[in-house]
Design a protein around this motif. Structure first.
Motif, short mmCIF file in Angstrom:
data_model
loop_
_atom_site.label_atom_id
_atom_site.label_comp_id
_atom_site.label_asym_id
_atom_site.label_seq_id
_atom_site.Cartn_x
_atom_site.Cartn_y
_atom_site.Cartn_z
N TYR A 6 0.80 -1.22 0.00
CA TYR A 6 0.00 0.00 0.00
C TYR A 6 0.83 1.28 0.00
N LEU A 7 2.14 1.17 0.21
CA LEU A 7 2.97 2.36 0.37
C LEU A 7 3.22 3.08 -0.94
N THR A 8 3.14 4.39 -0.88
CA THR A 8 3.49 5.23 -2.02
C THR A 8 5.02 5.29 -2.12
N ALA A 11 6.32 7.34 0.74
CA ALA A 11 6.26 6.62 2.02
C ALA A 11 7.37 5.58 2.10
N ARG A 12 7.68 4.94 0.98
CA ARG A 12 8.79 3.97 0.96
C ARG A 12 10.11 4.67 1.29
N ASP A 61 -5.17 2.32 1.38
CA ASP A 61 -4.32 3.15 0.52
C ASP A 61 -3.98 4.48 1.18
N ASN A 65 -0.39 4.70 4.69
CA ASN A 65 0.61 5.75 4.42
C ASN A 65 0.59 6.82 5.50
N GLU A 66 -0.61 7.30 5.86
CA GLU A 66 -0.71 8.35 6.88
C GLU A 66 -0.22 7.85 8.24
N ASN A 128 0.03 13.73 6.19
CA ASN A 128 -0.27 13.64 4.75
C ASN A 128 0.68 14.54 3.94
N PRO A 130 4.35 13.80 3.10
CA PRO A 130 5.55 12.95 3.20
C PRO A 130 6.86 13.69 2.96
#
Length: 142
Positions: A6-8, A11-12, A61, A65-66, A128, A130
């Motif tokens: 699910y990580l953007t 976020a990764r 999703d 991340n949040e 929100n 990153p």
């Protein structure tokens, strides 16, 4: 890791930075003790994401991340406090407006422990954003 799916990309990147300073746990013991999406322990240097709860009750999703970003802000605050405690960055509350939903989430945290007002306001404000999270992690942890 279930959450990895699910990580953007942003976020990764934050996760790669944070994992150099703390251990990242998915669905750890805190997830079974409390109805939470994430948790950070400065003394144990452990960031927990409760991905099973998020997938079951949230919007994976967005919420995975949040949650990672929120707890990563706490990592930066812990770096600032030499991992003895979380030390707020000192941003004025008026400079960190929160949406109605995030303000409600902050009120839930404050009902649990009112001493977390500034620390969690910063985390809710940045969760929100990153790029900003990566910045504070780099600034205070490296």
């Amino acid at each position: 890791m279930e959450m990895a799916a699910y990580l953007t990309p942003a976020a990764r990147e934050v996760m790669a930075l944070v994992s150099q300073k703390v251990h990242i746990v998915e669905n750890g013991s805190a997830c079974h003790q409390y109805e939470i999406f994430g948790f950070f322990s400065a003394t144990r240097r452990e960031l927990t994401v409760c991905s099973r709860r998020i997938v079951g009750f949230g919007s994976p999703d967005r919420d995975i991340n949040e949650t990672l970003m929120h707890e990563s802000v706490h990592v930066a605050q812990a770096c600032r406090g030499d991992f003895r405690y979380l030390r707020a960055f000192g941003v004025k509350s008026s400079a960190m407006p929160l949406s109605a939903a995030k303000a409600a989430d902050l009120r839930k945290v404050l009902a649990f422990d009112s001493r977390l007002a500034q620390i969690d306001r910063e985390a809710f404000y940045m969760e929100n954003k990153p790029g900003l999270v990566a910045y504070v992690v780099r600034k205070y942890c490296f």
